[in-house]
Design a protein around this motif. Structure first.
Motif, PDB file in Angstrom:
ATOM      1  N   ALA A 131      -7.229   1.428  -0.595  1.00 45.38           N
ATOM      2  CA  ALA A 131      -6.334   1.576   0.402  1.00 45.38           C
ATOM      3  C   ALA A 131      -5.262   2.853   0.191  1.00 45.38           C
ATOM      4  CB  ALA A 131      -5.887   0.430   1.111  1.00 45.38           C
ATOM      5  N   ALA A 132      -4.666   2.599  -0.605  1.00 49.40           N
ATOM      6  CA  ALA A 132      -3.519   3.833  -0.872  1.00 49.40           C
ATOM      7  C   ALA A 132      -4.157   5.210  -0.812  1.00 49.40           C
ATOM      8  CB  ALA A 132      -2.742   3.529  -2.027  1.00 49.40           C
ATOM      9  N   LEU A 133      -5.297   5.354  -1.513  1.00 44.74           N
ATOM     10  CA  LEU A 133      -6.021   6.561  -1.601  1.00 44.74           C
ATOM     11  C   LEU A 133      -6.583   6.905  -0.308  1.00 44.74           C
ATOM     12  CD1 LEU A 133      -7.129   8.994  -2.772  1.00 44.74           C
ATOM     13  CD2 LEU A 133      -9.104   7.419  -3.704  1.00 44.74           C
ATOM     14  N   ALA A 134      -6.866   6.015   0.651  1.00 45.60           N
ATOM     15  CA  ALA A 134      -7.510   6.083   1.963  1.00 45.60           C
ATOM     16  C   ALA A 134      -6.631   6.642   2.755  1.00 45.60           C
ATOM     17  CB  ALA A 134      -8.310   4.958   2.398  1.00 45.60           C
ATOM     18  N   VAL A 135      -5.288   6.221   2.690  1.00 46.07           N
ATOM     19  CA  VAL A 135      -4.047   6.576   3.652  1.00 46.07           C
ATOM     20  C   VAL A 135      -3.778   8.306   3.036  1.00 46.07           C
ATOM     21  CG1 VAL A 135      -1.623   6.438   3.954  1.00 46.07           C
ATOM     22  CG2 VAL A 135      -2.930   4.297   3.859  1.00 46.07           C
ATOM     23  N   LYS A 136      -3.951   8.380   1.690  1.00 42.16           N
ATOM     24  CA  LYS A 136      -3.525   9.756   1.546  1.00 42.16           C
ATOM     25  C   LYS A 136      -4.665  10.693   2.069  1.00 42.16           C
ATOM     26  CE  LYS A 136      -1.112  12.921  -1.047  1.00 42.16           C
ATOM     27  NZ  LYS A 136       0.064  13.037  -1.085  1.00 42.16           N
ATOM     28  N   TYR A 137      -5.784  10.267   1.665  1.00 38.11           N
ATOM     29  CA  TYR A 137      -7.044  11.154   2.058  1.00 38.11           C
ATOM     30  C   TYR A 137      -7.050  11.387   3.731  1.00 38.11           C
ATOM     31  CZ  TYR A 137     -11.932  12.733   2.498  1.00 38.11           C
ATOM     32  OH  TYR A 137     -12.881  13.405   2.748  1.00 38.11           O
ATOM     33  N   GLY A 138      -6.926  10.231   4.261  1.00 40.91           N
ATOM     34  CA  GLY A 138      -6.948  10.114   5.901  1.00 40.91           C
ATOM     35  C   GLY A 138      -5.803  11.319   6.608  1.00 40.91           C
ATOM     36  N   VAL A 139      -4.575  11.104   6.162  1.00 44.76           N
ATOM     37  CA  VAL A 139      -3.443  12.062   6.530  1.00 44.76           C
ATOM     38  C   VAL A 139      -3.963  13.388   6.174  1.00 44.76           C
ATOM     39  CG1 VAL A 139      -1.097  12.640   6.102  1.00 44.76           C
ATOM     40  CG2 VAL A 139      -1.658  10.333   6.331  1.00 44.76           C
ATOM     41  N   ILE A 187       2.194   2.004  -3.367  1.00 43.64           N
ATOM     42  CA  ILE A 187       1.078   2.608  -4.538  1.00 43.64           C
ATOM     43  C   ILE A 187       0.932   3.931  -4.077  1.00 43.64           C
ATOM     44  CG2 ILE A 187      -1.448   2.331  -5.217  1.00 43.64           C
ATOM     45  CD1 ILE A 187      -1.309  -0.730  -4.118  1.00 43.64           C
ATOM     46  N   THR A 188       0.978   4.253  -2.835  1.00 39.78           N
ATOM     47  CA  THR A 188       0.819   5.647  -2.469  1.00 39.78           C
ATOM     48  C   THR A 188       2.123   6.446  -2.993  1.00 39.78           C
ATOM     49  OG1 THR A 188      -0.242   4.916  -0.345  1.00 39.78           O
ATOM     50  CG2 THR A 188       0.535   7.139  -0.412  1.00 39.78           C
ATOM     51  N   CYS A 189       3.225   5.926  -2.850  1.00 42.50           N
ATOM     52  CA  CYS A 189       4.486   6.758  -3.422  1.00 42.50           C
ATOM     53  C   CYS A 189       4.484   6.759  -4.839  1.00 42.50           C
ATOM     54  CB  CYS A 189       5.818   5.894  -2.974  1.00 42.50           C
ATOM     55  SG  CYS A 189       6.013   5.981  -1.029  1.00 42.50           S
ATOM     56  N   GLU A 190       4.118   5.643  -5.638  1.00 47.29           N
ATOM     57  CA  GLU A 190       4.079   5.562  -7.115  1.00 47.29           C
ATOM     58  C   GLU A 190       3.277   6.794  -7.656  1.00 47.29           C
ATOM     59  OE1 GLU A 190       4.834   4.441 -11.077  1.00 47.29           O
ATOM     60  OE2 GLU A 190       5.820   3.898  -9.123  1.00 47.29           O
ATOM     61  N   ILE A 191       1.623   6.854  -6.860  1.00 52.79           N
ATOM     62  CA  ILE A 191       0.889   7.819  -7.221  1.00 52.79           C
ATOM     63  C   ILE A 191       1.599   9.464  -6.878  1.00 52.79           C
ATOM     64  CG2 ILE A 191      -1.505   8.768  -6.644  1.00 52.79           C
ATOM     65  CD1 ILE A 191      -2.199   5.754  -6.071  1.00 52.79           C
ATOM     66  N   ASP A 192       2.132   9.365  -5.650  1.00 53.57           N
ATOM     67  CA  ASP A 192       2.736  10.833  -5.279  1.00 53.57           C
ATOM     68  C   ASP A 192       3.698  11.357  -6.342  1.00 53.57           C
ATOM     69  OD1 ASP A 192       0.929  11.445  -3.213  1.00 53.57           O
ATOM     70  OD2 ASP A 192       2.122  10.802  -1.766  1.00 53.57           O
ATOM     71  N   CYS A 193       4.521  10.282  -6.618  1.00 58.95           N
ATOM     72  CA  CYS A 193       5.775  10.534  -7.404  1.00 58.95           C
ATOM     73  C   CYS A 193       5.270  11.067  -8.659  1.00 58.95           C
ATOM     74  CB  CYS A 193       6.714   9.447  -7.424  1.00 58.95           C
ATOM     75  SG  CYS A 193       7.644   9.196  -5.573  1.00 58.95           S
ATOM     76  N   LYS A 194       4.327  10.289  -9.428  1.00 63.28           N
ATOM     77  CA  LYS A 194       4.098  10.499 -10.517  1.00 63.28           C
ATOM     78  C   LYS A 194       3.241  12.092 -10.748  1.00 63.28           C
ATOM     79  CE  LYS A 194       5.743   7.403 -12.621  1.00 63.28           C
ATOM     80  NZ  LYS A 194       5.211   6.092 -13.235  1.00 63.28           N
ATOM     81  N   CYS A 195       2.315  12.134  -9.808  1.00 60.64           N
ATOM     82  CA  CYS A 195       1.508  13.683  -9.642  1.00 60.64           C
ATOM     83  C   CYS A 195       2.514  14.741  -9.589  1.00 60.64           C
ATOM     84  CB  CYS A 195       0.581  13.337  -8.601  1.00 60.64           C
ATOM     85  SG  CYS A 195      -0.761  12.411  -9.004  1.00 60.64           S
ATOM     86  N   LEU A 196       3.523  14.431  -8.576  1.00 59.32           N
ATOM     87  CA  LEU A 196       4.615  15.644  -8.264  1.00 59.32           C
ATOM     88  C   LEU A 196       5.236  15.865  -9.458  1.00 59.32           C
ATOM     89  CD1 LEU A 196       5.463  14.781  -4.563  1.00 59.32           C
ATOM     90  CD2 LEU A 196       4.097  16.681  -5.418  1.00 59.32           C
ATOM     91  N   HIS A 197       5.825  14.932 -10.225  1.00 62.78           N
ATOM     92  CA  HIS A 197       6.926  15.076 -11.283  1.00 62.78           C
ATOM     93  C   HIS A 197       6.141  15.696 -12.735  1.00 62.78           C
ATOM     94  CE1 HIS A 197       9.600  12.956  -8.427  1.00 62.78           C
ATOM     95  NE2 HIS A 197      10.605  13.663  -9.358  1.00 62.78           N
ATOM     96  N   ILE A 230       1.055  -1.099  -0.028  1.00 66.06           N
ATOM     97  CA  ILE A 230      -0.094   0.043   0.049  1.00 66.06           C
ATOM     98  C   ILE A 230       1.068   1.301   0.065  1.00 66.06           C
ATOM     99  CG2 ILE A 230      -1.701   1.206   1.342  1.00 66.06           C
ATOM    100  CD1 ILE A 230      -2.789  -1.270   2.390  1.00 66.06           C
ATOM    101  N   GLU A 231       1.872   1.285   0.793  1.00 67.30           N
ATOM    102  CA  GLU A 231       2.954   2.302   0.717  1.00 67.30           C
ATOM    103  C   GLU A 231       3.535   2.341  -0.662  1.00 67.30           C
ATOM    104  OE1 GLU A 231       5.041   5.696   2.409  1.00 67.30           O
ATOM    105  OE2 GLU A 231       3.321   4.386   3.293  1.00 67.30           O
TER     106      GLU A 231
END
Length: 830
Positions: free
Chosen positions: A267-275, A215-225, A212-213
């Motif tokens: 679940a990865a989205l939920a972690v992002k959203y929850g934080v 997946i979260t990093c993959e999504i974050d990195c692509k969005c930021l770059h 899950i972590e």
């Protein structure tokens, strides 16, 4: 809805100003910048294979070749948003070597949005039209050619290795996070009551924490770059790395089943959203949160609660649609494997792709990067993007739910059929040693009964019926009061010593109102009653309807102590002979008819004790019926005159008619007030009189059926059965509204006739009284009536369909011709 306009090239001097001052976040190459400086715009061609999710060509579609690089042409924005926003992009050149149709085809080939999901389709940028059809050419609109190409690419990332886990528990936790509200942000929204859940019963998700972590990093990195947090950047530009990220995420979860993939990504989205929610909630009160928010560049959006509330509200809608579709896919994979057909598997990859893309959209709206900082109010492009994806997911979900409903019906019908066949074997081929095992199979999952009513009601197990004769009273809740009235009077201690009665209420769709009706009827019963009848299985209801012949009228199924069916409806035998019919077998029924004489005493037995006493005293008894009060007065007056002239003692008894339309109470009251004649005690006794005659007819038909009654050969047996002819004649009398009469004495012959003929015969007494000394009163009357029968004097009667005993043909008792058969649907008889 915005419309797509084809832009025809025409010359102009200066490009129109962008009224919204929009800033492109897509990096531009030196070549593109040079082209911009020259006042020209070129379509931005995909530079990698990953940026063309549907391949060079769409499946089954022909495209023109792209124009040469040195040819200048328009850049047509997908979905026509620029037209909606008031900004037009037009070429600066005055000539283009390709037609406008070819230009549109070239640009649409490079678009990341499938043409089948484009404008005015299932996946249109602005969602489907108000009256848009869910299907096109008989198939779901989200399964057209472009989506099939994309689905093929998704399938290439799918290589499951049977890794399973509790997806429902994890999705439940994810859904709780998605539905969380922050009081400081969502002050204007209706907030659920604060409930703290205990997840102790959930399975451990520790093995998936690292994934899950990732997946979260993959999504974050692509969005930021790639800077595609803003909806404007994904509204039709040809370079869409969101598609690349989608397949990257799918590659991370390649070894899991489809439903597990989705839950892990959510679940990865939920972690992002929850934080994000935690930061938003404590931003104003916690220094640590302020510091983290500063690093994440969130202070500007946290300081504007209305804008943040708008974003969260719109995002939650898309989140809920993703959860709904994922829940449906989880339900699909809980079906038996052979029921997961192509109706599901052809569309699940498409659903998975769009859910993952929707996750990226949600991340871009809650990540707090450039989009939030530059435009506090959600742009039209962002709103339409969320709306489009929500509508797409809902359409896919609606289709899959429809298929899921069909599969559940198919599975349920298969289970019902299997249980139905099992019940047939239970009561026909399997030999039991006790009545309880077959009853348990019929009534399961119900395993207890009630005995008695009111304060004496007790709960007992079905085992209380061990080694007993059992009469199953099968009925619905609407047409049983009269049967209960008669059964209650017959249910004596002698009955209870010989057999037990068990009431089994049957209804197709049980409601709370039926529970009230059930309790009301139960309060009148002293025998056993099935506990919780609403739980009776469909297979059991089907069995009693199709195999035992239960329609609307109650039936009484007789079981011996070993569970063998003695009779599928013992009611006729009970009505005719009461407890003497025990043990209600076909052999016993045949013996009773052999011993029985057809006379008036047998006809009125159990219905009118007064008339039976008059018969014992040697009086003549005239049983009559009808609804014409004037005829009744005239008929009884004639009889009194004839009885006086013939010097006979006569008692007249009014028995009404079958199925009265307006009730018989007014007629009965008038007869009693005017002291015209004796009547049966009440309408229940009148109903029982005619029901008992119907039972005689049904019992006789069952005997004929057992003796081989098919075609014309069956009527040879019927012609010899004089009792059956008399029964049919009485049913014909009782089924009409006209008057009729029947007179007899003890075991003498019974003389019957329709009202007008009977009245005529009585009024002409002087013409046949001379024959009385030689033949007797009844024989003289009968001979005179038979000589004066009208030319047309056929019988007409109607019968309810009971236990499948309705014969194909019945002969008229008067003219011996085959009677015509009609179907009558009738209710509210009283």
């Amino acid at each position: 809805m915005a419309q797509r306009f084809q832009l025809n090239p025409k010359p102009f001097t200066d490009p129109p100003a962008d009224r919204l001052n929009r800033v492109s976040l897509i990096p531009r190459s030196a070549e593109q910048k040079q082209a911009d400086n020259l006042g020209e715009r070129r379509p931005l061609a995909p530079r990698t294979h990953e940026d063309k999710p549907f391949g060079e060509h769409s499946d089954g579609l022909h495209h023109h070749h792209a124009p040469p690089q040195n040819v200048e042409h328009d850049k047509v924005m997908d979905h026509g948003h620029e037209n909606k926003m008031g900004s037009h992009v037009v070429p600066k050149t005055g000539h283009h070597p390709h037609s406008s149709e070819e230009l549109h085809d070239v640009n649409s080939r490079h678009s990341l949005v499938p043409r089948s999901l484009g404008h005015n389709s299932l996946g249109g940028r602005f969602g489907p039209g108000k009256h848009q059809a869910f299907q096109r050419n008989g198939r779901p609109m989200f399964s057209l050619s472009d989506d099939r190409v994309m689905a093929d690419r998704v399938l290439k990332t799918h290589s499951p290795d049977m890794v399973f886990f509790d997806v429902r528990s994890l999705l439940s936790v994810v859904d709780d996070i998605f539905k969380s509200y922050v009081p400081s942000i969502d002050s204007s929204a209706s907030q659920p009551s604060l409930v703290f859940k205990d997840y102790a019963d959930h399975a451990s998700f520790e093995p998936f924490a690292d994934l899950i972590e990732q997946i979260t990093c993959e999504i974050d990195c692509k969005c930021l770059h790639t800077g595609e947090s803003h909806g404007l950047m994904t509204s039709g530009l040809h370079l869409d790395s969101r598609n690349t990220t989608t397949f990257s995420v799918l590659s991370l979860v390649s070894k899991y089943r489809w439903d597990a993939k989705l839950v892990l990504v959510l679940a990865a989205l939920a972690v992002k959203y929850g934080v994000f929610l935690l930061l938003a909630e404590t931003y104003a009160t916690n220094q640590l949160t302020k510091s983290l928010a500063l690093i994440k560049q969130l202070p500007s959006i946290f300081s504007k609660q209305n804008a943040l509330h708008q974003r969260l509200d719109k995002t939650r809608i898309l989140m809920q649609d993703m959860v709904d579709l994922t829940t449906t896919i989880i339900q699909i994979y809980h079906l038996p494997p052979h029921h997961i057909t192509a109706a599901f598997t052809d569309h699940i990859p498409t659903a998975v792709y769009w859910i993952v893309r929707s996750v990226l959209i949600c991340v871009s709206h809650i990540s707090g990067v450039s989009g939030f900082k530059q435009d506090q109010v959600m742009s039209f492009m962002e709103v339409s993007e969320i709306h489009e994806n929500s509508e797409r997911l809902r359409k896919i979900n609606a289709y899959l739910l429809e298929q899921l409903k069909k599969s559940h019906l198919t599975i349920e019908e298969g289970i019902v059929e299997e249980e139905y066949q099992e019940l047939i074997q239970t009561f026909t081929t399997i030999i039991h040693v006790d009545v309880v095992p077959p009853l348990l199979r019929l009534l399961r999952p119900i395993d207890f009964l009630y005995h008695g009513a009111g304060e004496s009601k007790t709960r007992v197990g079905i085992n209380v019926l061990t080694q007993k004769h059992v009469l199953l009273l099968v009925s619905d809740l609407e047409n049983i009061e009269k049967e209960l009235y008669i059964l209650e009077s017959l249910y004596t201690e002698a009955w209870q010593q010989s057999f037990e009665i068990l009431w089994v209420p049957v209804h197709d769709s049980w409601t709370d109102a039926h529970d009230v009706k059930f309790e009301l009827l139960h309060s009148k019963m002293r025998w056993y009653v099935l506990g919780e009848p609403r739980k009776l299985r469909r297979s059991a209801v089907r069995f009693v309807r199709e195999w035992w012949g239960f329609k609307n009228r109650p039936i009484l199924v007789a079981l011996d102590p070993k569970g063998q069916v003695m009779s599928t409806n013992a009611f006729p035998m009970v009505w005719i002979w009461q407890s003497f019919a025990y043990p209600f077998t076909t052999a016993r029924e045949r013996d009773l008819w052999t011993e029985q004489e057809w006379n008036l005493e047998f006809l009125i037995d159990g219905t009118d004790p007064h008339s039976l006493n008059q018969l014992v005293d040697g009086k003549y008894i005239c049983v009559y019926g009808g609804e014409d009060m004037q005829w009744i007065r005239n008929f009884t007056s004639l009889w009194r005159s004839v009885a006086k002239a013939a010097n006979i003692q006569l008692e007249m008894v009014y028995v009404g008619k079958r199925n009265p339309r307006n009730g018989l109470e007014p007629i009965i009251n008038t007869i009693r007030e005017e002291n015209i004649s004796h009547t049966l005690p009440d309408v229940f006794q009148i109903w029982f009189f005619w029901t008992r005659i119907e039972g005689m007819w049904e019992s006789k038909q069952r005997m004929l059926k057992a003796q081989r009654t098919r075609g014309r050969e069956g009527f040879k047996e019927e012609e010899k059965d004089l009792v059956l002819q008399e029964i049919v004649a009485l049913l014909g009398f009782g089924g009409e509204g006209d008057g009729w009469g029947l007179v007899s004495k003890a075991s003498d012959i019974m003389v019957r006739a329709k009202g007008n003929l009977f009245s005529k015969g009585l009024s002409e007494f002087n013409q046949w009284e001379v024959n009385i000394p030689a033949h007797g009163f009844l024989k003289a009357l009968n001979d005179y009536l038979m000589m004066h029968q009208p030319p047309h004097h056929c019988t007409r009667f109607m019968l309810p369909e009971t236990a499948g005993i309705i014969p194909e043909e019945v002969e008229c008792t008067e003219c011996r011709r085959t009677m015509e058969k009609f179907y009558l649907y009738q209710c509210c008889l009283e």
